[in-house]
Motif scaffolding. Structure first.
Motif, PDB file in Angstrom:
ATOM      1  N   UNK A  26       8.554  45.902  85.165  1.00  0.00           N
ATOM      2  CA  UNK A  26       8.422  44.664  85.931  1.00  0.00           C
ATOM      3  C   UNK A  26       7.733  43.589  85.098  1.00  0.00           C
ATOM      4  N   UNK A  27       6.678  43.958  84.390  1.00  0.00           N
ATOM      5  CA  UNK A  27       6.023  43.007  83.495  1.00  0.00           C
ATOM      6  C   UNK A  27       6.965  42.579  82.373  1.00  0.00           C
ATOM      7  N   UNK A  28       7.768  43.498  81.871  1.00  0.00           N
ATOM      8  CA  UNK A  28       8.751  43.157  80.836  1.00  0.00           C
ATOM      9  C   UNK A  28       9.770  42.166  81.384  1.00  0.00           C
ATOM     10  N   UNK A  29      10.153  42.342  82.645  1.00  0.00           N
ATOM     11  CA  UNK A  29      11.094  41.415  83.265  1.00  0.00           C
ATOM     12  C   UNK A  29      10.512  40.021  83.381  1.00  0.00           C
ATOM     13  N   UNK A  30       9.240  39.936  83.776  1.00  0.00           N
ATOM     14  CA  UNK A  30       8.594  38.623  83.878  1.00  0.00           C
ATOM     15  C   UNK A  30       8.474  37.974  82.504  1.00  0.00           C
ATOM     16  N   UNK A  31       8.127  38.768  81.502  1.00  0.00           N
ATOM     17  CA  UNK A  31       8.022  38.226  80.147  1.00  0.00           C
ATOM     18  C   UNK A  31       9.379  37.718  79.652  1.00  0.00           C
ATOM     19  N   UNK A  32      10.442  38.483  79.942  1.00  0.00           N
ATOM     20  CA  UNK A  32      11.784  38.045  79.552  1.00  0.00           C
ATOM     21  C   UNK A  32      12.154  36.751  80.272  1.00  0.00           C
ATOM     22  N   UNK A  33      11.735  36.635  81.540  1.00  0.00           N
ATOM     23  CA  UNK A  33      11.992  35.397  82.259  1.00  0.00           C
ATOM     24  C   UNK A  33      11.293  34.215  81.627  1.00  0.00           C
ATOM     25  N   UNK A  34      10.060  34.412  81.199  1.00  0.00           N
ATOM     26  CA  UNK A  34       9.294  33.335  80.565  1.00  0.00           C
ATOM     27  C   UNK A  34       9.871  32.959  79.204  1.00  0.00           C
ATOM     28  N   UNK A  35      10.246  33.952  78.413  1.00  0.00           N
ATOM     29  CA  UNK A  35      10.775  33.657  77.079  1.00  0.00           C
ATOM     30  C   UNK A  35      12.162  33.017  77.137  1.00  0.00           C
TER      31      UNK A  35
ATOM     32  N   UNK B  59      15.635  49.852  84.933  1.00  0.00           N
ATOM     33  CA  UNK B  59      16.665  48.848  84.665  1.00  0.00           C
ATOM     34  C   UNK B  59      16.701  47.821  85.799  1.00  0.00           C
ATOM     35  N   UNK B  60      16.697  48.314  87.041  1.00  0.00           N
ATOM     36  CA  UNK B  60      16.741  47.424  88.197  1.00  0.00           C
ATOM     37  C   UNK B  60      15.468  46.597  88.305  1.00  0.00           C
ATOM     38  N   UNK B  61      14.318  47.210  88.038  1.00  0.00           N
ATOM     39  CA  UNK B  61      13.056  46.485  88.132  1.00  0.00           C
ATOM     40  C   UNK B  61      12.987  45.357  87.104  1.00  0.00           C
ATOM     41  N   UNK B  62      13.449  45.634  85.892  1.00  0.00           N
ATOM     42  CA  UNK B  62      13.447  44.612  84.840  1.00  0.00           C
ATOM     43  C   UNK B  62      14.320  43.424  85.238  1.00  0.00           C
ATOM     44  N   UNK B  63      15.593  43.701  85.579  1.00  0.00           N
ATOM     45  CA  UNK B  63      16.523  42.615  85.880  1.00  0.00           C
ATOM     46  C   UNK B  63      16.159  41.899  87.175  1.00  0.00           C
ATOM     47  N   UNK B  64      15.706  42.654  88.172  1.00  0.00           N
ATOM     48  CA  UNK B  64      15.336  42.025  89.429  1.00  0.00           C
ATOM     49  C   UNK B  64      14.187  41.046  89.264  1.00  0.00           C
ATOM     50  N   UNK B  65      13.157  41.444  88.496  1.00  0.00           N
ATOM     51  CA  UNK B  65      11.996  40.569  88.291  1.00  0.00           C
ATOM     52  C   UNK B  65      12.370  39.324  87.494  1.00  0.00           C
ATOM     53  N   UNK B  66      13.086  39.521  86.399  1.00  0.00           N
ATOM     54  CA  UNK B  66      13.489  38.381  85.570  1.00  0.00           C
ATOM     55  C   UNK B  66      14.364  37.410  86.347  1.00  0.00           C
ATOM     56  N   UNK B  67      15.362  37.948  87.037  1.00  0.00           N
ATOM     57  CA  UNK B  67      16.331  37.091  87.715  1.00  0.00           C
ATOM     58  C   UNK B  67      15.725  36.375  88.916  1.00  0.00           C
ATOM     59  N   UNK B  68      14.797  37.012  89.589  1.00  0.00           N
ATOM     60  CA  UNK B  68      14.096  36.364  90.699  1.00  0.00           C
ATOM     61  C   UNK B  68      13.302  35.158  90.205  1.00  0.00           C
ATOM     62  N   UNK B  69      12.624  35.331  89.086  1.00  0.00           N
ATOM     63  CA  UNK B  69      11.862  34.228  88.501  1.00  0.00           C
ATOM     64  C   UNK B  69      12.793  33.098  88.089  1.00  0.00           C
ATOM     65  N   UNK B  70      13.898  33.430  87.445  1.00  0.00           N
ATOM     66  CA  UNK B  70      14.842  32.408  87.025  1.00  0.00           C
ATOM     67  C   UNK B  70      15.412  31.645  88.221  1.00  0.00           C
ATOM     68  N   UNK B  71      15.698  32.337  89.315  1.00  0.00           N
ATOM     69  CA  UNK B  71      16.231  31.674  90.501  1.00  0.00           C
ATOM     70  C   UNK B  71      15.225  30.690  91.074  1.00  0.00           C
ATOM     71  N   UNK B  72      13.963  31.099  91.154  1.00  0.00           N
ATOM     72  CA  UNK B  72      12.918  30.201  91.645  1.00  0.00           C
ATOM     73  C   UNK B  72      12.836  28.957  90.769  1.00  0.00           C
TER      74      UNK B  72
END
Length: 336
Positions: free
Chosen positions: A275-284, A226-239
């Motif tokens: 983590x890959x799911x988080x990045x994909x969610x960030x992209x979508x 859960x933390x890995x998913x949200x952390x990866x997505x949110x980090x990408x969104x912040x950048x």
């Protein structure tokens, strides 16, 4: 009765085991001009806080749904009228001079929009849990000094952002920025808030005298998929949202490359694709984030140089997690 200067906001989720210790720590504060708002995020029945267990200064908000860390803090903040908001995790136990030190730093440095606390590990005396958040130019953030022995107090200095486990924010600025981004749910929302404060020309300071003992991992989600998913997505969104254009485009490829590397390493290590799911969610979810980027950059007051100076650039810092102490400038950031 003297009007309170600060509202302390605590968001709980199955955290009842920590509240008695925290309540005692708050009651022992030398600064008494505070009030407390506790928001419970739909904890299990036996984990829900009870008013009788909390400080008499407490307002308790019981949510029947899990709003997430960001939205629950925003809910509490909207009810506040004090000049300062102080966000405190339920597993963080402040020393008696903590709030006094935070308020004294805020009053002394009006150019600071937020003040971070010195975090020590609650179960390992003498070990830092964090001395402010560092944002690397690649978009990776880390809690500085994490796990290091505290051989000396950290200096009063500027940091990129304050850890949301124990930080003060001026209420008017919190409202001006829109508070925590509720799309994040939880994780990285404190770094994102610190970045948005910087875009408006405000800085974040780290107080050596505002000390809390922090358990960390007090939530069952800490270190989880859960933390890995949200952390990866949110980090990408912040950048994407916050990095100024002259930095965003040159640093986008390094950011994506490093994210891909860490995602692949996490997949190899845990066999879980979160983590890959988080990045994909960030992209979508990028269309809405890109609209937010346009709004933030149009309102930006800090120069590209202001932001570049606040970032860490040395690659080795990502491994060492060393703090990057910066001299406090007495004037506000340049505008342009």
């Amino acid at each position: 009765m003297t009007a309170p200067l600060a509202t302390i906001i605590v968001v709980t989720y199955n955290s009842r085991r920590w509240l008695q210790r925290q309540s005692a720590a708050l009651q022992a504060q030398t600064e008494t001009r505070w009030t407390l708002v506790v928001v419970d995020n739909a904890s299990a029945a036996d984990q829900r806080p009870q008013l009788g267990e909390l400080s008499p200064k407490t307002t308790l908000i019981q949510s029947e749904t899990n709003l997430g860390f960001a939205a629950a803090n925003n809910l509490a903040a909207r009810r506040c009228t004090t000049p300062y908001l102080v966000f405190l995790n339920p597993d963080a136990f402040p020393e008696s001079n903590w709030l006094k030190a935070l308020l004294a730093t805020a009053e002394r440095y009006p150019q600071a929009g937020a003040i971070g606390s010195t975090q020590m590990r609650a179960e390992a005396p003498g070990i830092f849990d964090g001395t402010g958040d560092v944002m690397h130019a690649t978009g990776i953030a880390y809690r500085s000094s994490f796990g290091e022995r505290a051989t000396a107090p950290p200096p009063l200095s500027e940091t990129f952002s304050a850890c949301g486990a124990a930080m003060l924010v001026r209420r008017d600025l919190f409202e001006q920025t829109g508070g925590f981004d509720e799309r994040y749910f939880c994780y990285f929302e404190d770094v994102d808030l610190g970045f948005r404060l910087r875009l408006l020309g405000w800085r974040t300071l780290q107080s050596p005298d505002a000390v809390v003992a922090h358990v960390g991992g007090g939530s069952s989600t800490e270190g989880s998929a859960f933390a890995e998913f949200h952390g990866t997505r949110n980090r990408f969104w912040t950048f994407v949202k916050c990095m100024p254009p002259l930095l965003f485009w040159p640093l986008l490829l390094p950011h994506l490359a490093l994210t891909a590397f860490t995602s692949t390493w996490a997949l190899f290590r845990s066999r879980k694709p979160e983590v890959w799911r988080g990045l994909w969610a960030g992209l979508t979810g990028l269309e809405e984030i890109w609209r937010e980027r346009k709004r933030l950059q149009a309102a930006r007051r800090a120069t590209t140089l202001d932001i570049a100076r606040a970032l860490a650039w040395w690659p080795g810092l990502l491994l060492s997690r060393k703090p990057v102490p910066r001299q406090i400038r007495e004037t506000s950031a340049s505008v342009g």
